[in-house]
Motif scaffolding. Structure first.
Motif, PDB file in Angstrom:
ATOM      1  N   MET A   1       0.870  -1.182   0.020  1.00 44.06           N
ATOM      2  CA  MET A   1       0.124  -0.122  -0.138  1.00 44.06           C
ATOM      3  C   MET A   1       0.805   1.321  -0.226  1.00 44.06           C
ATOM      4  N   PRO A   2       0.776   1.988  -0.975  1.00 42.10           N
ATOM      5  CA  PRO A   2       1.612   3.500  -0.976  1.00 42.10           C
ATOM      6  C   PRO A   2       1.193   4.181   0.150  1.00 42.10           C
ATOM      7  N   ASN A   3       2.164   5.035   0.332  1.00 38.48           N
ATOM      8  CA  ASN A   3       2.030   6.173   1.454  1.00 38.48           C
ATOM      9  C   ASN A   3       1.329   7.415   1.104  1.00 38.48           C
ATOM     10  N   LYS A   4       0.340   7.396   0.146  1.00 36.13           N
ATOM     11  CA  LYS A   4      -0.319   8.520  -0.497  1.00 36.13           C
ATOM     12  C   LYS A   4      -1.802   8.183  -0.618  1.00 36.13           C
ATOM     13  N   HIS A   5      -2.491   9.097  -0.537  1.00 36.49           N
ATOM     14  CA  HIS A   5      -3.902   8.831  -1.101  1.00 36.49           C
ATOM     15  C   HIS A   5      -4.340   8.897  -2.423  1.00 36.49           C
ATOM     16  N   PHE A   6      -5.487   8.322  -2.797  1.00 38.59           N
ATOM     17  CA  PHE A   6      -5.868   8.551  -4.234  1.00 38.59           C
ATOM     18  C   PHE A   6      -6.512   9.927  -4.286  1.00 38.59           C
ATOM     19  N   CYS A   7      -6.188  10.366  -5.655  1.00 40.52           N
ATOM     20  CA  CYS A   7      -6.742  11.837  -5.705  1.00 40.52           C
ATOM     21  C   CYS A   7      -8.199  11.609  -5.709  1.00 40.52           C
ATOM     22  N   GLN A   8      -8.774  12.717  -5.116  1.00 37.69           N
ATOM     23  CA  GLN A   8     -10.225  12.742  -4.485  1.00 37.69           C
ATOM     24  C   GLN A   8     -11.062  13.547  -5.849  1.00 37.69           C
ATOM     25  N   GLY A   9     -10.211  14.036  -6.751  1.00 39.25           N
ATOM     26  CA  GLY A   9     -10.977  14.697  -7.834  1.00 39.25           C
ATOM     27  C   GLY A   9     -11.863  13.896  -8.654  1.00 39.25           C
ATOM     28  N   PRO A  10     -13.074  14.578  -8.824  1.00 36.27           N
ATOM     29  CA  PRO A  10     -14.528  13.798  -9.417  1.00 36.27           C
ATOM     30  C   PRO A  10     -14.149  13.307 -11.119  1.00 36.27           C
ATOM     31  N   THR A  11     -13.199  13.959 -11.816  1.00 38.05           N
ATOM     32  CA  THR A  11     -12.940  13.392 -12.963  1.00 38.05           C
ATOM     33  C   THR A  11     -11.523  13.086 -13.161  1.00 38.05           C
ATOM     34  N   CYS A  12     -10.845  12.859 -12.172  1.00 37.03           N
ATOM     35  CA  CYS A  12      -9.372  12.769 -12.335  1.00 37.03           C
ATOM     36  C   CYS A  12      -9.134  11.369 -13.297  1.00 37.03           C
ATOM     37  N   HIS A  13      -9.797  10.348 -13.051  1.00 32.09           N
ATOM     38  CA  HIS A  13      -9.661   9.045 -13.750  1.00 32.09           C
ATOM     39  C   HIS A  13     -10.321   9.081 -15.211  1.00 32.09           C
ATOM     40  N   GLU A  14     -10.954  10.124 -15.649  1.00 30.33           N
ATOM     41  CA  GLU A  14     -11.318  10.339 -17.051  1.00 30.33           C
ATOM     42  C   GLU A  14     -10.602  11.097 -17.900  1.00 30.33           C
ATOM     43  N   LYS A  15      -9.374  11.872 -17.512  1.00 34.31           N
ATOM     44  CA  LYS A  15      -8.537  12.536 -18.287  1.00 34.31           C
ATOM     45  C   LYS A  15      -7.493  11.747 -18.907  1.00 34.31           C
ATOM     46  N   THR A  16      -7.360  11.709 -20.086  1.00 33.41           N
ATOM     47  CA  THR A  16      -6.496  10.820 -21.021  1.00 33.41           C
ATOM     48  C   THR A  16      -4.983  11.560 -21.106  1.00 33.41           C
ATOM     49  N   THR A  17      -4.292  11.151 -19.987  1.00 35.42           N
ATOM     50  CA  THR A  17      -2.798  11.483 -20.241  1.00 35.42           C
ATOM     51  C   THR A  17      -1.889  10.290 -20.178  1.00 35.42           C
ATOM     52  N   GLN A  18      -0.624  10.441 -20.641  1.00 36.95           N
ATOM     53  CA  GLN A  18       0.299   9.322 -20.885  1.00 36.95           C
ATOM     54  C   GLN A  18       0.357   8.600 -19.220  1.00 36.95           C
ATOM     55  N   ASP A  19       0.528   9.407 -18.097  1.00 40.20           N
ATOM     56  CA  ASP A  19       0.706   8.956 -17.022  1.00 40.20           C
ATOM     57  C   ASP A  19      -0.344   8.183 -16.373  1.00 40.20           C
ATOM     58  N   ARG A  20      -1.652   8.444 -16.944  1.00 40.54           N
ATOM     59  CA  ARG A  20      -2.693   7.906 -16.152  1.00 40.54           C
ATOM     60  C   ARG A  20      -3.254   6.506 -16.968  1.00 40.54           C
ATOM     61  N   PHE A  21      -2.686   6.426 -18.007  1.00 44.10           N
ATOM     62  CA  PHE A  21      -2.901   5.163 -19.290  1.00 44.10           C
ATOM     63  C   PHE A  21      -2.208   3.892 -18.839  1.00 44.10           C
ATOM     64  N   LEU A  22      -3.083   2.977 -18.667  1.00 43.31           N
ATOM     65  CA  LEU A  22      -2.165   1.549 -18.271  1.00 43.31           C
ATOM     66  C   LEU A  22      -2.772   0.689 -19.649  1.00 43.31           C
ATOM     67  N   LYS A  23      -1.580   0.753 -20.535  1.00 46.46           N
ATOM     68  CA  LYS A  23      -1.787  -0.052 -21.871  1.00 46.46           C
ATOM     69  C   LYS A  23      -2.290  -1.430 -21.775  1.00 46.46           C
ATOM     70  N   SER A  24      -1.625  -2.255 -20.745  1.00 49.14           N
ATOM     71  CA  SER A  24      -2.011  -3.725 -20.635  1.00 49.14           C
ATOM     72  C   SER A  24      -3.432  -3.844 -20.556  1.00 49.14           C
ATOM     73  N   ARG A  25      -4.134  -3.005 -19.763  1.00 56.45           N
ATOM     74  CA  ARG A  25      -5.548  -3.068 -19.529  1.00 56.45           C
ATOM     75  C   ARG A  25      -6.539  -2.427 -20.380  1.00 56.45           C
ATOM     76  N   GLY A  26      -6.004  -1.326 -21.095  1.00 52.99           N
ATOM     77  CA  GLY A  26      -6.776  -0.460 -21.631  1.00 52.99           C
ATOM     78  C   GLY A  26      -7.679   0.624 -21.018  1.00 52.99           C
ATOM     79  N   VAL A  27      -6.964   1.085 -19.968  1.00 53.32           N
ATOM     80  CA  VAL A  27      -7.783   1.770 -18.812  1.00 53.32           C
ATOM     81  C   VAL A  27      -7.029   3.024 -18.503  1.00 53.32           C
TER      82      VAL A  27
END
Length: 111
Positions: free
Chosen positions: A1-27
């Motif tokens: 478990m990392p020593n950081k919280h997950f971002c609480q932003g309501p649309t953070c998981h919908e922004k398409t940037t290179q660091d958010r994209f997981l190619k192996s699962r397409g998410v």
């Protein structure tokens, strides 16, 4: 478990940037918060809950009515994901990066 919280932003998981994209699962996944839990700062304490000030302001816009009404707001304890994305090669005539992350349909073929 990392020593950081997950971002609480309501649309953070919908922004398409290179660091958010997981190619192996397409998410596209939400980021971790900017600062670790052990960070002691009076200047930017909200960095323990948000990855950027954009997500911070989006959260405030989204939850302002609940705050005014005194209703509880759920704390996000899992990493949110948006399904159905793929890295697509751009046309050579198009100016910009060689690849982009785009939403795909299930019937669409991915190279």
């Amino acid at each position: 478990m990392p020593n950081k919280h997950f971002c609480q932003g309501p649309t953070c998981h919908e922004k398409t940037t290179q660091d958010r994209f997981l190619k192996s699962r397409g998410v596209v996944r939400g980021r971790y918060a900017y600062l670790p839990l052990s960070h002691q700062s009076e200047y930017y304490g909200r960095g323990k809950y948000f990855c950027s000030t954009g997500c911070e302001y989006a959260w405030l816009d989204y939850h302002m009515e609940s705050i005014e009404q005194g209703r509880p707001i759920e704390f996000i304890r899992h990493r949110r994901e948006s399904q159905g994305y793929a890295k697509v090669k751009n046309d050579e005539s198009r100016w910009g990066p060689e690849y982009s992350i785009e939403r795909v349909d299930n019937g669409q073929l991915i190279e």
